[in-house]
Design a protein around this motif. Structure first.
Motif, PDB file in Angstrom:
ATOM      1  N   THR A  84       0.848  -1.206   0.000  1.00  0.00           N
ATOM      2  CA  THR A  84       0.000   0.000   0.000  1.00  0.00           C
ATOM      3  C   THR A  84       0.875   1.245   0.000  1.00  0.00           C
ATOM      4  OG1 THR A  84      -1.651  -1.214   1.270  1.00  0.00           O
ATOM      5  CG2 THR A  84      -1.859   1.184   1.253  1.00  0.00           C
ATOM      6  N   ILE A  85       1.899   1.230   0.878  1.00  0.00           N
ATOM      7  CA  ILE A  85       2.803   2.379   0.996  1.00  0.00           C
ATOM      8  C   ILE A  85       3.555   2.598  -0.321  1.00  0.00           C
ATOM      9  CG2 ILE A  85       4.905   3.201   2.150  1.00  0.00           C
ATOM     10  CD1 ILE A  85       3.810   1.754   4.710  1.00  0.00           C
ATOM     11  N   LEU A  86       4.013   1.495  -0.930  1.00  0.00           N
ATOM     12  CA  LEU A  86       4.768   1.602  -2.188  1.00  0.00           C
ATOM     13  C   LEU A  86       3.913   2.217  -3.292  1.00  0.00           C
ATOM     14  CD1 LEU A  86       7.297   0.965  -3.901  1.00  0.00           C
ATOM     15  CD2 LEU A  86       6.309  -1.272  -4.381  1.00  0.00           C
ATOM     16  N   ALA A 135      10.570  13.613  -3.912  1.00  0.00           N
ATOM     17  CA  ALA A 135       9.458  12.676  -4.078  1.00  0.00           C
ATOM     18  C   ALA A 135       9.967  11.321  -4.563  1.00  0.00           C
ATOM     19  CB  ALA A 135       8.422  13.247  -5.049  1.00  0.00           C
ATOM     20  N   SER A 136      10.925  11.339  -5.495  1.00  0.00           N
ATOM     21  CA  SER A 136      11.435  10.059  -6.000  1.00  0.00           C
ATOM     22  C   SER A 136      12.308   9.373  -4.944  1.00  0.00           C
ATOM     23  CB  SER A 136      12.184  10.248  -7.316  1.00  0.00           C
ATOM     24  OG  SER A 136      13.411  10.919  -7.091  1.00  0.00           O
ATOM     25  N   ALA A 137      12.919  10.192  -4.045  1.00  0.00           N
ATOM     26  CA  ALA A 137      13.693   9.592  -2.953  1.00  0.00           C
ATOM     27  C   ALA A 137      12.777   8.772  -2.040  1.00  0.00           C
ATOM     28  CB  ALA A 137      14.403  10.678  -2.156  1.00  0.00           C
ATOM     29  N   THR A 161      10.580   3.356  -0.215  1.00  0.00           N
ATOM     30  CA  THR A 161       9.424   2.463  -0.056  1.00  0.00           C
ATOM     31  C   THR A 161       9.595   1.220  -0.931  1.00  0.00           C
ATOM     32  OG1 THR A 161       8.213   3.723  -1.741  1.00  0.00           O
ATOM     33  CG2 THR A 161       7.814   4.306   0.557  1.00  0.00           C
ATOM     34  N   GLY A 162      10.342   1.364  -2.034  1.00  0.00           N
ATOM     35  CA  GLY A 162      10.649   0.204  -2.871  1.00  0.00           C
ATOM     36  C   GLY A 162      11.483  -0.808  -2.096  1.00  0.00           C
ATOM     37  N   LYS A 163      12.522  -0.300  -1.432  1.00  0.00           N
ATOM     38  CA  LYS A 163      13.371  -1.168  -0.600  1.00  0.00           C
ATOM     39  C   LYS A 163      12.538  -1.796   0.514  1.00  0.00           C
ATOM     40  CE  LYS A 163      17.701   1.428  -1.132  1.00  0.00           C
ATOM     41  NZ  LYS A 163      18.610   2.340  -0.436  1.00  0.00           N
ATOM     42  N   LEU A 164      11.638  -0.977   1.090  1.00  0.00           N
ATOM     43  CA  LEU A 164      10.802  -1.455   2.193  1.00  0.00           C
ATOM     44  C   LEU A 164       9.961  -2.653   1.761  1.00  0.00           C
ATOM     45  CD1 LEU A 164       9.887  -0.629   5.163  1.00  0.00           C
ATOM     46  CD2 LEU A 164       7.941   0.481   4.055  1.00  0.00           C
ATOM     47  N   LYS A 187      12.713   3.427   9.265  1.00  0.00           N
ATOM     48  CA  LYS A 187      13.383   4.662   9.686  1.00  0.00           C
ATOM     49  C   LYS A 187      13.864   5.457   8.468  1.00  0.00           C
ATOM     50  CE  LYS A 187      15.457   4.833  13.857  1.00  0.00           C
ATOM     51  NZ  LYS A 187      16.431   4.406  14.877  1.00  0.00           N
ATOM     52  N   GLU A 188      14.483   4.760   7.518  1.00  0.00           N
ATOM     53  CA  GLU A 188      14.946   5.421   6.284  1.00  0.00           C
ATOM     54  C   GLU A 188      13.765   6.035   5.538  1.00  0.00           C
ATOM     55  OE1 GLU A 188      18.122   5.716   5.408  1.00  0.00           O
ATOM     56  OE2 GLU A 188      18.660   4.670   7.258  1.00  0.00           O
ATOM     57  N   THR A 189      12.669   5.278   5.507  1.00  0.00           N
ATOM     58  CA  THR A 189      11.481   5.754   4.791  1.00  0.00           C
ATOM     59  C   THR A 189      10.919   7.004   5.461  1.00  0.00           C
ATOM     60  OG1 THR A 189      11.015   3.437   4.294  1.00  0.00           O
ATOM     61  CG2 THR A 189       9.248   5.011   3.870  1.00  0.00           C
ATOM     62  N   ALA A 190      10.846   6.968   6.810  1.00  0.00           N
ATOM     63  CA  ALA A 190      10.312   8.121   7.541  1.00  0.00           C
ATOM     64  C   ALA A 190      11.180   9.357   7.311  1.00  0.00           C
ATOM     65  CB  ALA A 190      10.233   7.806   9.029  1.00  0.00           C
TER      66      ALA A 190
END
Lengths: 156, 228
Positions: free
Chosen positions: A70-72, A111-113, A118-121, A138-141
């Motif tokens: 969902t997040i991705l 935005a792309s970062a 989220t891709g890695k997540l 944490k990285e995503t946040a």
């Protein structure tokens, strides 16, 4: 006569063209802003659910995969939620800063970062390594926060 | 009455002073950690504030005479009568120990506001759904955002009340020639011999109260895990 007509016609043509562009870009700002806010709320809500699932002694892997998907998907769509005309100038309450449209390259970058993280997540979620997923939240946040820092009005 | 007739008595016990100055440091730390995105430390700081306010509430019932609510929370008539004398210079014979009728309510209000603020913090979540108080997991994202919204608002109110508190201390020194700061640092104040020294709670009792308050905070902060 002809030489005087040309600039007039040119101006008229420009006016017609920009008017035409305006008409083409006309958006229902209220609808766009409401949808955007709903999507961002869903992102926050899903992220909260994901973190809470991860903090359980035995996290449910299927739930984590679902949340990360969902997040991705939402974060990949995020750059399309900010069409021209959906900023504060629309006269509707929005925390979106005018800088989003003033610095489109910088906005596209942050935005792309986010979708990179989220891709890695979601990859880690599928792999099922809970500790790695937690570290990646944490990285995503941080990526979310980087965008909010420059492009979102701070909460009052 | 002459200056010579004054003697020093203990007006603020150690636990009360320790709580007072710790709260100042922790409120500053809470503000700084929130402003600079150190939310893990912010939550910890908030839990300590919760513990200290809870301790102070217990100490307000069981503690030293000047720390007890019953000794300093006065009715509206007393407060108004006191307010009418606010601009009088304090003569040694009018020196009192503990909170005055206005200051007592100010301290109580600050304490309750800190408690409320800490409780809202327990349920708050940030906009990304990442940083959250330990009890945010018990409620929805929307409600946790609502808590965070009020957490911000209450902080502004808290700052205003702290500013009033500091202004009042400055006012007492400048207008009434009454130094309230020194006793809150040293614990002692020079008072006329006619005033009996306030009865003091023991350090052992304070330690027990602190233990109780700490236990409550630990249970509260782990409630989602306990309920699971």
């Amino acid at each position: 006569m002809t030489s005087r007509l040309i600039p007039v016609l040119t101006v008229a043509a420009i006016l017609a063209a920009t008017g035409g562009l305006d008409a083409a870009a006309a958006i229902d700002a209220a609808q766009v802003i409401t949808a955007r806010q709903e999507n961002l709320k869903t992102l926050g809500k899903t992220f909260k659910a994901l973190r809470e699932e991860l903090s359980k002694p035995a996290p449910d892997r299927a739930a984590i995969v679902g949340d990360s998907q969902t997040i991705l998907k939402l974060s990949q769509a995020l750059p399309t939620w900010f069409p021209a005309g959906s900023g504060p100038e629309a006269g509707i309450k929005t925390a979106a800063k005018p800088e989003i449209w003033a610095k489109p390259a910088q906005f596209a970058e942050v935005a792309s970062a986010i979708s990179l993280q989220t891709g890695k997540l979601s990859e880690l979620a599928v792999a099922g390594d809970f500790a790695a997923i937690a570290a990646q939240t944490k990285e995503t946040a941080t990526a979310c926060g980087n965008c909010h820092k420059d492009f979102r009005v701070k909460d009052d | 009455m002459t200056e010579a007739a004054l003697r020093r008595v203990r007006v603020w016990d150690r636990p009360t002073r320790l709580v007072h100055w710790s709260l100042l440091l922790l409120v500053a730390l809470s503000w700084w950690t929130a402003a600079n995105d150190h939310l893990t430390w912010h939550v910890l700081s908030g839990l300590f504030i919760l513990g200290l306010t809870l301790f102070r509430l217990i100490w307000g019932v069981l503690g030293s005479e000047t720390a007890r609510f019953a000794s300093f929370l006065r009715g509206p008539r007393t407060v108004l009568a006191y307010a009418a004398t606010l601009f009088d210079r304090v003569r040694p014979s009018a020196i009192r120990v503990g909170h005055n009728p206005l200051g007592g309510w100010s301290a109580m209000l600050l304490l309750l506001l800190l408690l409320i603020q800490a409780c809202f913090g327990l349920f708050s979540v940030d906009i990304d759904g990442f940083d959250a108080g330990p009890l945010a997991a018990l409620i929805s994202f929307e409600n946790a955002r609502w808590a965070a919204h009020w957490h911000h608002r209450i902080f502004t109110l808290l700052l205003a009340l702290i500013a009033l508190h500091v202004a009042a201390v400055a006012f007492y020194l400048a207008v009434r020639h009454d130094n309230l700061l020194a006793p809150m640092l040293s614990g002692d104040k020079a008072v006329p011999a006619t005033i009996t020294a306030p009865r003091q709670g023991t350090d052992r009792l304070a330690a027990l109260c602190a233990l109780a308050a700490g236990a409550v905070v630990v249970v509260v902060s782990r409630l989602p895990q306990i309920l699971r």
